[in-house]
Write an enzyme that holds these catalytic residues in place. Structure first.
Site, PDB file in Angstrom:
ATOM      1  N   CYS A 164       0.808  -1.207  -0.112  1.00  0.00           N
ATOM      2  CA  CYS A 164      -0.025   0.106   0.087  1.00  0.00           C
ATOM      3  C   CYS A 164       0.881   1.411   0.120  1.00  0.00           C
ATOM      4  O   CYS A 164       0.600   2.223  -0.620  1.00  0.00           O
ATOM      5  CB  CYS A 164      -0.877  -0.053   1.307  1.00  0.00           C
ATOM      6  SG  CYS A 164      -0.132  -0.480   2.623  1.00  0.00           S
ATOM      7  N   HIS A 180      -2.797   6.633   4.582  1.00  0.00           N
ATOM      8  CA  HIS A 180      -1.224   6.647   5.009  1.00  0.00           C
ATOM      9  C   HIS A 180      -0.733   8.029   4.535  1.00  0.00           C
ATOM     10  O   HIS A 180      -1.534   8.614   3.443  1.00  0.00           O
ATOM     11  CB  HIS A 180      -0.469   5.855   4.209  1.00  0.00           C
ATOM     12  CG  HIS A 180      -0.523   4.120   4.858  1.00  0.00           C
ATOM     13  ND1 HIS A 180      -1.304   4.182   5.999  1.00  0.00           N
ATOM     14  CD2 HIS A 180       0.067   3.014   4.400  1.00  0.00           C
ATOM     15  CE1 HIS A 180      -0.989   2.514   6.062  1.00  0.00           C
ATOM     16  NE2 HIS A 180      -0.420   2.259   5.059  1.00  0.00           N
TER      17      HIS A 180
HETATM   18  N1  NAP Z   1      -5.247  -3.338   5.276  1.00  0.00           N
HETATM   19  C1  NAP Z   1      -4.768  -2.712   4.327  1.00  0.00           C
HETATM   20  O1  NAP Z   1      -4.662  -1.648   4.139  1.00  0.00           O
HETATM   21  C2  NAP Z   1      -3.812  -3.778   3.315  1.00  0.00           C
HETATM   22  C3  NAP Z   1      -3.440  -2.862   2.212  1.00  0.00           C
HETATM   23  C4  NAP Z   1      -2.598  -3.543   1.342  1.00  0.00           C
HETATM   24  C5  NAP Z   1      -2.562  -5.015   1.308  1.00  0.00           C
HETATM   25  N2  NAP Z   1      -3.121  -5.484   2.452  1.00  0.00           N
HETATM   26  C6  NAP Z   1      -3.059  -7.171   2.480  1.00  0.00           C
HETATM   27  O2  NAP Z   1      -4.275  -7.506   2.417  1.00  0.00           O
HETATM   28  C7  NAP Z   1      -4.311  -8.966   3.301  1.00  0.00           C
HETATM   29  C8  NAP Z   1      -5.435  -8.764   4.159  1.00  0.00           C
HETATM   30  O3  NAP Z   1      -5.408  -7.624   4.974  1.00  0.00           O
HETATM   31  P1  NAP Z   1      -6.599  -7.015   5.858  1.00  0.00           P
HETATM   32  O4  NAP Z   1      -5.994  -5.698   6.314  1.00  0.00           O
HETATM   33  O5  NAP Z   1      -7.899  -7.030   5.252  1.00  0.00           O
HETATM   34  O6  NAP Z   1      -6.708  -8.099   6.930  1.00  0.00           O
HETATM   35  P2  NAP Z   1      -7.908  -8.326   8.085  1.00  0.00           P
HETATM   36  O7  NAP Z   1      -8.722  -7.306   8.200  1.00  0.00           O
HETATM   37  O8  NAP Z   1      -7.189  -8.981   9.315  1.00  0.00           O
HETATM   38  O9  NAP Z   1      -8.695  -9.612   7.349  1.00  0.00           O
HETATM   39  C9  NAP Z   1      -8.147 -10.945   6.899  1.00  0.00           C
HETATM   40  C10 NAP Z   1      -8.979 -11.599   6.207  1.00  0.00           C
HETATM   41  O10 NAP Z   1      -8.689 -12.815   5.820  1.00  0.00           O
HETATM   42  C11 NAP Z   1      -9.397 -13.904   6.416  1.00  0.00           C
HETATM   43  N3  NAP Z   1      -8.609 -15.120   6.626  1.00  0.00           N
HETATM   44  C12 NAP Z   1      -7.884 -15.347   7.561  1.00  0.00           C
HETATM   45  N4  NAP Z   1      -7.738 -16.706   7.659  1.00  0.00           N
HETATM   46  C13 NAP Z   1      -8.297 -17.481   6.695  1.00  0.00           C
HETATM   47  C14 NAP Z   1      -8.280 -18.640   6.271  1.00  0.00           C
HETATM   48  N5  NAP Z   1      -7.736 -19.618   6.959  1.00  0.00           N
HETATM   49  N6  NAP Z   1      -8.890 -18.971   5.234  1.00  0.00           N
HETATM   50  C15 NAP Z   1      -9.982 -17.948   4.468  1.00  0.00           C
HETATM   51  N7  NAP Z   1      -9.577 -16.628   4.765  1.00  0.00           N
HETATM   52  C16 NAP Z   1      -8.856 -16.543   5.931  1.00  0.00           C
HETATM   53  C17 NAP Z   1     -10.009 -13.290   7.354  1.00  0.00           C
HETATM   54  O11 NAP Z   1     -11.339 -14.272   7.490  1.00  0.00           O
HETATM   55  P3  NAP Z   1     -12.116 -14.323   8.977  1.00  0.00           P
HETATM   56  O12 NAP Z   1     -12.838 -13.296   9.264  1.00  0.00           O
HETATM   57  O13 NAP Z   1     -12.949 -15.519   8.666  1.00  0.00           O
HETATM   58  O14 NAP Z   1     -10.949 -14.597   9.889  1.00  0.00           O
HETATM   59  C18 NAP Z   1     -10.418 -11.962   6.933  1.00  0.00           C
HETATM   60  O15 NAP Z   1     -11.571 -12.031   5.994  1.00  0.00           O
HETATM   61  C19 NAP Z   1      -2.889  -9.170   3.807  1.00  0.00           C
HETATM   62  O16 NAP Z   1      -2.302  -9.865   3.124  1.00  0.00           O
HETATM   63  C20 NAP Z   1      -2.466  -7.673   4.032  1.00  0.00           C
HETATM   64  O17 NAP Z   1      -0.997  -7.513   3.946  1.00  0.00           O
HETATM   65  C21 NAP Z   1      -3.776  -4.810   3.381  1.00  0.00           C
END
Ligand code: NAP
Length: 378
Positions: free
Chosen positions: A173, A286
């Site tokens: 990001c 950010h």
């Molecule tokens: N947040 C950001 O700004 C951002 C920006 C760029 C990239 N990213 C990337 O995007 C990804 C997710 O980030 P996030 O911030 O959205 O995280 P998050 O809010 O913690 O969400 C994680 C997601 O992954 C799912 N998950 C976890 N374990 C799983 C499994 N075993 N099988 C299937 N689904 C599973 C969770 O589902 P449950 O609710 O069922 O646990 C939830 O939907 C990461 O790789 C992060 O580095 C995030």
């Protein structure tokens, strides 16, 4: 759409200059009519739909009327069976399994690196084009790392209907936000060196980190000791070096992503980059201070004009009223805001510029960028 957790809803739409962005719908999201469901659209899966990025995927799909004939909502076993309404239709969250990808044309992944590493190749094998938000495949030389405003040509060889699956990676990001602003200047004057300092929001660490910041803020104001589960130290009323692992060279992983990903996206192994990444107690979006050193002279007025005409950029640079980009102002917006555009006094001959950049990293830094990539597949 009903959010599955307390998450700030879009309050207004960007008056975007992004050429890749179609006109915004004029109706409010609460009264949105279902327009994206189209028989000839691709079948889509959202992996990690309950997360911060997953929820934003749904908002962006809807805002941009992304056409789909069906949409699968996938998450972990913990969420399987939960129901929610999206675009006037009730959906049931399914547990992610290899079979989830049968018949899926495009999968938008945001469930973390280990899930991407396990299920990305499975999806590709089943003919799905995966747009992945994690860092799992970004530095794989066979996987394009794409910012649509910057290097769309990197994915020219991947299209829907080509008869096989493929992986496309969304950059980190902070890298996306920085390069949407820096690339138009790089194209004109060629960046030789870039020094970046980031001020990164809680939402970059996911939904649980946002909840922790909110909880800690309440706890500290009430004189209680803060709950530290996601981060190992107090976040509210504090700031600290980014929580990514620190490597043997002293940089943390987040900083090295900026270095390596920029070189790949700009296809320039020689560009010199250094970064310091900091978490600040901001809920969403950010900010980054970016210092640029150029090969060719570039004065600040020309730089301002270039940025005003750049896709995905809005210039907020009002010195008279001391009004420059803020995380709050860019939250839920598509565009990256740029201000504090000024000559770097430490460099002679208009060979250096300082800029301050803010962007919504859940949106342009993740979901929007991925969906712009998906649009280029159609
Ligand atoms: N947040 C950001 O700004 C951002 C920006 C760029 C990239 N990213 C990337 O995007 C990804 C997710 O980030 P996030 O911030 O959205 O995280 P998050 O809010 O913690 O969400 C994680 C997601 O992954 C799912 N998950 C976890 N374990 C799983 C499994 N075993 N099988 C299937 N689904 C599973 C969770 O589902 P449950 O609710 O069922 O646990 C939830 O939907 C990461 O790789 C992060 O580095 C995030």
């Amino acid at each position: 759409m009903e959010a599955l957790f307390p998450f700030p809803k879009p309050t207004h739409f960007s008056s975007t200059t992004n050429l890749l962005t179609p006109p915004k719908p004029t109706f409010a999201s609460s009264t949105k009519v279902r327009m994206s469901l189209q028989e000839n659209g691709p079948s889509v899966a959202v992996v990690g739909v309950t997360g911060a990025v997953g929820q934003e995927f749904l908002s962006v799909l809807s805002d941009r009327n992304f056409p789909y004939r069906s949409i699968k909502m996938l998450a972990s076993k913990r969420s399987a069976g939960r129901r929610f309404t999206f675009e006037e239709k009730e959906h049931v969250i399914e547990e992610l399994t290899p079979e989830s990808f049968d018949g899926v044309d495009i999968a938008l992944f945001s469930a973390g690196g280990s899930i991407s590493r396990e299920f990305g190749p499975i999806a590709v094998e089943r003919g799905t084009i995966v747009v992945d938000n994690s860092s799992a495949f970004r530095m794989d030389e066979n996987v394009p790392l794409v910012i649509p405003e910057v290097n769309p040509e990197a994915m020219d060889h991947i299209k829907l209907g080509m008869g096989k699956g493929a992986l496309i990676a969304n950059p980190n990001c902070s890298t996306i936000i920085c390069l949407v602003a820096a690339t138009p200047l790089h194209r004109r004057a060629k960046v030789l060196r870039m020094v970046v300092s980031t001020y990164q929001a809680a939402s970059g660490a996911g939904a649980a980190a946002m909840e922790e910041l909110e909880l800690q803020t309440r706890e500290v104001l009430e004189g209680r000791s803060p709950t530290c589960k996601i981060f190992n130290q107090q976040y509210a009323f504090n700031l600290f070096s980014h929580n990514a692992s620190v490597l043997s060279n002293g940089y943390n992983e987040e900083e090295m992503k900026m270095v390596k990903e920029t070189r790949k996206i700009w296809n320039d192994k020689d560009v010199k980059i250094t970064a310091t990444c900091i978490r600040v107690p901001v809920m969403r979006a950010h900010a980054e201070s970016v210092n640029l050193q150029f090969e060719k002279p570039l004065d600040e007025d020309t730089a301002r004009d270039i940025l005003k005409n750049a896709p995905g950029v809005v210039v907020i640079d009002d010195r008279a009223s001391n009004h420059f980009p803020t995380p709050l102002e860019v939250s839920n917006k598509d565009d990256v805001a740029v201000g504090r555009i000024r000559r770097d006094l430490s460099q002679d001959g208009n060979l250096g510029l300082d800029i301050f950049v803010c962007g919504d990293q859940v949106r342009k830094g993740a979901a929007l960028n991925a969906i712009q990539i998906a649009e280029m597949l159609l």
